[in-house]
Structure formats: C-alpha cells, structure tokens
Design an enzyme around this catalytic site. Structure first.
Site, PDB file in Angstrom:
ATOM      1  N   LYS A   1       0.842  -1.210   0.000  1.00  0.00           N
ATOM      2  CA  LYS A   1       0.000   0.000   0.000  1.00  0.00           C
ATOM      3  C   LYS A   1       0.879   1.262   0.000  1.00  0.00           C
ATOM      4  CE  LYS A   1      -3.264   2.983   0.925  1.00  0.00           C
ATOM      5  NZ  LYS A   1      -4.315   3.383   0.027  1.00  0.00           N
TER       6      LYS A   1
ATOM      7  N   CYS B   1      -3.554  10.101   2.000  1.00  0.00           N
ATOM      8  CA  CYS B   1      -2.880   8.885   1.526  1.00  0.00           C
ATOM      9  C   CYS B   1      -1.564   9.245   0.850  1.00  0.00           C
ATOM     10  CB  CYS B   1      -3.770   8.117   0.556  1.00  0.00           C
ATOM     11  SG  CYS B   1      -5.146   7.307   1.381  1.00  0.00           S
TER      12      CYS B   1
END
Ligand code: NAD
Length: 414
Positions: free
Chosen positions: A211, A265
C-alpha cells in the site's frame, strides 16, 4: 471453523463506513463502532456524515434491514475490521495511537476464533504491533492456529478512490497479508463475500509495504510533473503542451501537475517508508519535498500578480484535495488560501467550494476569507485561481474570465 456471520468495523469514516455497509448488504450482521457519537447517531438513522456517492443508499438500506447498526462500545463478533486514522506526527512518523486504542477496545471482547483485520494504512510492522498488543492484554489467546483460543490477524490495505468507493470496494483487487497462512485464508473468506476483484495473499509486512509503495509510486510521478511545471514556468513554456508532446513517446506517460499533493494517503504514506528506511528512501523523500513545496510556489505566483492591486479581490476555486469530493484533509488548496489570506491582509479572498457548507476552522477565523458561490466570486474578482478541477470549474464558461487575471494550476482552461 464456522463461517463468519458477524463483523465489527472499528472506525466509521471514509473507509470504515462503506466497508461496513457493503458487508451488511452482502448478508453479514455488521456493527460499526466509532468514538464519535454524532457519527454513530447518524449511521443509526441511515444517514452518512460525509459525501460519497451511493453510500447513503447502502447505509440506509442496511440499517432498515437490521443488518447494520452503530455504537460507541465494541461488541463481540466473528471478525473485526480496524479502519481508524493513521496520521503522521511532528517528524513524519506514523501515529499508531488510534490502532492501539482500537486494539484495546477489541481485546476484552475476544473469545477465541476471531479474525482481526487491520485496514488502516500502516507502516511496516503495525499489524504485528496490533497483534502483540492484543495478546499482551489477552495472554489466554494465541496466534497458533486451529485451537479454541486462536485468533487470526491480517492486514488488508484499502485502495479505493474517494468518489468511487462503492464501486471500487467491489471491483478492486485486494492484497491480504496474514500473520500466518490461516489468518490470510480466513481474511480472504471474509473479503470474498463482496470483493469481485482478485484477492492476492502474502505476509503482513509485504501487504503493509504494498500500500505504501503504491502511493509512493504515485507521489514520485506527480512530483516529476510538478517539478516540470516549475521548470517550465522559468523557461516560459506551456507545461501542459510539453507533457502532451512527451507522452507521444510510446513508453512515456507523465502525469499532470497541480497545486501540490493532498489527501491523507499520497501526501502521508510515503513518509512511513522514509521513517522506516531513512538512509535509503532518498527519492521518496525528495518527491514529498517537491510536492510539499508546490503550494508555496502557487501562493507566490498569485502574490506576484496581486501586487498591482491595492486591495486585490481573489477568487480561489476549490478547497478539496481532489475533484468532486468534500474531503479537505491535507489539501494544498486549503494551505494556499490560508497563506494568501495571511500574506495579503488587504486582499479579499473568495473561496469557492461547492461541496462544503462552511469554511474549515482556520479559514473561518480569517477576516478576509469568505465562502462564495462560483459565479459571484468570479464576477467580483480581479484574479481567478483554479486549484481543484471540480466539474463545475471545468464547465465554467471561459468567456466570463476574459477580463480576469487567471492562474490555472490544473490546466483545465487551456
Ligand atoms: N479515505 C481514503 O480514501 C483512504 C483510502 C485508503 C486508505 N485509507 C486509510 O484508512 C484509514 C481510515 O481512513 P479514513 O479516511 O476512513 O479516516 P476517517 O478519519 O474518515 O475515519 C476514521 C474514523 O475512525 C474513528 N475513530 C478514531 N479512533 C477510533 C477508535 N479508537 N475507535 C473507534 N473509532 C475510532 C473516527 O471518529 C472516524 O470516524 C486510514 O489509515 C487511512 O490512511 C483511507
């Protein structure tokens, strides 16, 4: 081992609530847990406290069918999904306090046999840390599989795109990294209930890194485009045309520049890699620095243009961190508006953000910033700065900008 029937989702934000809703509409009994009682109350009414297309239909339907409820106290369940924030601290290191708090709320209700999935974006080792904490609090439980007192722990990072969450939750591939093979298998069973994409199994450390690497890849590539945009300004060439031309090369695909990189993010996750490998992560750190420098660069450009006015009136289009959403977290646009207002005290700044009803607190506190609708803001402005390519900004009639000084950081009005 019996099939998972009940799931607790800890953290009912942009990730947790859609996940809870999709599990519920796929036949599981879901309880959402949040420390924010307003969120809990909203969910129990079938309402959604933020903007995400189609989410409310799912939440309202699931609540009505009795499949989804929300509470502030963690109940027992067959599976737990942790989707709490993982911001970074003063030195860009991950703040794991929310994961710890979630683990502390889960530990007392475990009976043995449960699956616990960490969905929060996490630095390498966080899933192990969460598991260690639970086992410290519950020494009667074990990670050794297939015993009455076994628990199963995995990481399953989320990569949905805000604005398309309800679609991508179903269609995206997933990566699942268990602390052991049984944990991975059990998590796969749960996610298969709604995920139509491929589910790839690995270990927790690789899943955590996957991720972070995905977002760092994006950040590095955006930094390249942002650096090009600043070089192009110096050389007095059109960066959009430059990129368009370069992208005709069959193996080149340069991304588009913008006012900086925002959100929680891409602007955050690369720092977790830098913190984990400070000696090695030079490119990743440099990309963060380039992207973080872009808002100040845009502010400076606007200030240069504003010099000719005694009391400049500046319309700033967009406060969100990306188009067509209401999420203002880590938004470069917000930083730019704040900087402009402080550095140009005689200016009036008209912030145009159609997805929010009021300004965020730090902008609300500034006397020279107001929230305006698009047409009145542009009408009254000397300078129009486009920061977010919201649909309404892209659709704005170009001829209404003829008399204005325009700074278009997204290249939509070329
Ligand atoms: N939003 C995205 O697009 C996105 C995408 C991929 C990954 N992520 C990751 O998912 C995680 C969650 O992000 P988000 O955007 O949903 O955050 P969010 O802030 O929207 O939601 C988090 C929720 O958790 C609640 N919470 C905090 N501590 C809690 C606790 N101890 N117990 C119960 N609830 C608690 C908060 O009140 C909030 O409602 C983060 O790690 C984020 O990096 C987010």
């Amino acid at each position: 081992m019996t099939a998972i029937q009940s799931v607790v989702v800890v953290g009912l934000g942009y990730i947790g609530l859609p996940t809870a809703a999709i599990l519920a509409t796929h036949g599981l009994d879901v309880t959402g847990v949040d420390v924010n009682s307003n969120t809990v109350e909203a969910v129990n009414r079938g309402a959604v406290p933020f903007v995400e297309p189609d989410l409310e239909v799912h939440v309202a339907g699931a609540v009505q069918q009795g499949r989804l409820q929300a509470t502030t106290l963690t109940p027992s369940a067959d599976a737990f999904i942790v989707a709490v924030p993982t911001p970074f601290g003063d030195h860009h290191e991950a703040d794991l306090s929310y994961i710890r708090a979630a683990a502390e709320s889960i530990a007392p209700v475990l009976k043995g046999g449960e699956l616990i999935v960490l969905e929060s974006t996490s630095p390498p080792g966080a899933t192990r840390m969460m598991s260690d904490l639970i086992l410290r609090l519950r020494p009667d439980l074990t990670l050794e599989p297939n015993r009455a007192e076994s628990i199963y722990v995995a990481h399953c990072p989320e990569r949905v795109l805000p604005g398309r969450v309800m679609i991508e939750l179903v269609t995206n591939d997933r990566i699942i990294g268990g602390l052991n093979g049984e944990s991975s298998q059990r998590a796969k069973e749960l996610y298969s209930r709604f995920c139509k994409g491929a589910i790839h199994l690995t270990d927790s450390l690789t899943a955590e890194m996957a991720k972070l690497v995905e977002n760092s890849y994006r950040d590095v590539n955006i930094a390249f485009a942002n650096e090009l945009s600043m070089i192009s300004d110096d050389l007095n060439i059109d960066v959009w045309r430059l990129i368009e031309l370069a992208n005709h090369h069959p193996r080149v695909n340069i991304l588009q520049p913008g006012p900086g990189v925002g959100g929680h993010c891409i602007a955050v996750d690369p720092w977790f890699i830098v913190a984990a490998a400070p000696e090695r992560a030079n490119l990743i750190r440099a990309a963060r620095q380039v992207n973080d420098s872009k808002p100040a660069y845009v502010t400076k450009r606007v200030m240069d243009k504003a010099q000719r006015f005694l009391e400049p009136r500046i319309a700033v289009l967009g406060l969100a961190f990306k188009p067509d959403i209401d999420d203002l977290r880590e938004s470069p646009a917000r930083e730019i508006v704040n900087d402009l207002a402080l550095k140009l005290p005689t200016a009036s700044i008209f912030a145009v953000e159609p997805h929010v009803q009021k300004l965020p607190p730090e902008l609300e506190a500034l006397p020279n910033v107001s929230l305006r609708d698009l047409h009145s803001a542009v009408d009254d402005a000397d300078i129009v700065v486009l920061l977010v390519d919201h649909t309404q900004n892209k659709d704005f009639a170009r001829n209404l900008l003829n008399e204005k000084i325009v700074i278009d950081t997204k290249g939509v009005w070329r």
